[in-house]
Write a protein that holds these residues in place. Sequence first.
Motif, short mmCIF file in Angstrom:
data_model
loop_
_atom_site.label_atom_id
_atom_site.label_comp_id
_atom_site.label_asym_id
_atom_site.label_seq_id
_atom_site.Cartn_x
_atom_site.Cartn_y
_atom_site.Cartn_z
N CYS A 146 14.25 33.49 37.91
CA CYS A 146 14.43 34.54 36.85
C CYS A 146 15.80 34.03 36.32
O CYS A 146 16.86 33.79 37.01
CB CYS A 146 14.89 35.81 37.46
SG CYS A 146 15.51 37.09 36.47
N PRO A 147 15.88 33.62 34.98
CA PRO A 147 16.97 33.02 34.33
C PRO A 147 18.17 34.14 34.00
O PRO A 147 19.44 33.81 33.64
CB PRO A 147 16.52 32.76 32.99
CG PRO A 147 15.26 33.66 32.63
CD PRO A 147 14.84 33.85 33.92
N ASN A 148 17.81 35.50 34.42
CA ASN A 148 18.77 36.78 34.20
C ASN A 148 19.37 36.96 35.39
O ASN A 148 19.95 38.02 35.57
CB ASN A 148 18.14 37.67 33.31
CG ASN A 148 17.83 37.12 31.99
OD1 ASN A 148 18.49 36.72 31.19
ND2 ASN A 148 16.33 37.45 31.73
N ASP A 149 18.86 36.22 36.50
CA ASP A 149 19.45 37.06 37.88
C ASP A 149 19.26 38.36 38.20
O ASP A 149 20.03 39.26 38.48
CB ASP A 149 20.95 36.44 37.95
CG ASP A 149 21.09 35.13 38.02
OD1 ASP A 149 20.36 34.46 38.63
OD2 ASP A 149 22.42 34.91 37.89
N ALA A 150 18.00 38.97 37.74
CA ALA A 150 17.55 40.22 37.61
C ALA A 150 16.88 40.63 38.89
O ALA A 150 16.58 41.86 38.93
CB ALA A 150 16.68 40.56 36.48
N ILE A 151 16.49 39.89 39.94
CA ILE A 151 15.56 40.04 41.07
C ILE A 151 16.50 39.97 42.05
O ILE A 151 17.41 38.94 42.49
CB ILE A 151 14.51 38.97 41.24
CG1 ILE A 151 13.69 39.01 39.93
CG2 ILE A 151 13.92 39.13 42.30
CD1 ILE A 151 12.60 38.01 39.94
N HIS A 152 16.59 41.11 42.95
CA HIS A 152 17.47 41.22 43.98
C HIS A 152 16.63 41.86 45.10
O HIS A 152 15.71 42.82 44.91
CB HIS A 152 18.54 42.04 43.81
CG HIS A 152 19.34 41.85 42.55
ND1 HIS A 152 20.32 40.49 43.00
CD2 HIS A 152 19.60 41.84 41.33
CE1 HIS A 152 20.75 40.24 41.53
NE2 HIS A 152 20.30 40.99 40.64
N LEU A 153 16.83 41.51 46.29
CA LEU A 153 16.40 42.17 47.56
C LEU A 153 16.68 43.51 47.74
O LEU A 153 17.75 43.88 47.83
CB LEU A 153 16.54 41.35 48.80
CG LEU A 153 15.87 41.82 50.05
CD1 LEU A 153 14.29 41.83 49.94
CD2 LEU A 153 16.40 40.90 51.23
#
Length: 66
Positions: free
Chosen positions: A19-26
């Motif tokens: 993800c280039p936007n750092d939109a994925i989180h646990l």
Amino acid sequence: MVLQITADCINCDMCVPECPNDAIHLGSAHYQIDPLACTECAGYYDQPQCIPVCPVDCIIKQPKQP
């Protein structure tokens, strides 16, 4: 439209570095995609990069809200 990760997620971490936007989180149970940050990789790639690396195909387009 943005993407979402379903409850089928196995928390394998494969999508996070894509993800280039750092939109994925646990999240509390599985990974989640921040709808305010997800652009489906627009401006970086022609297609979302997280979908093809997911081994359980749990990343889907979020249904349109009424």
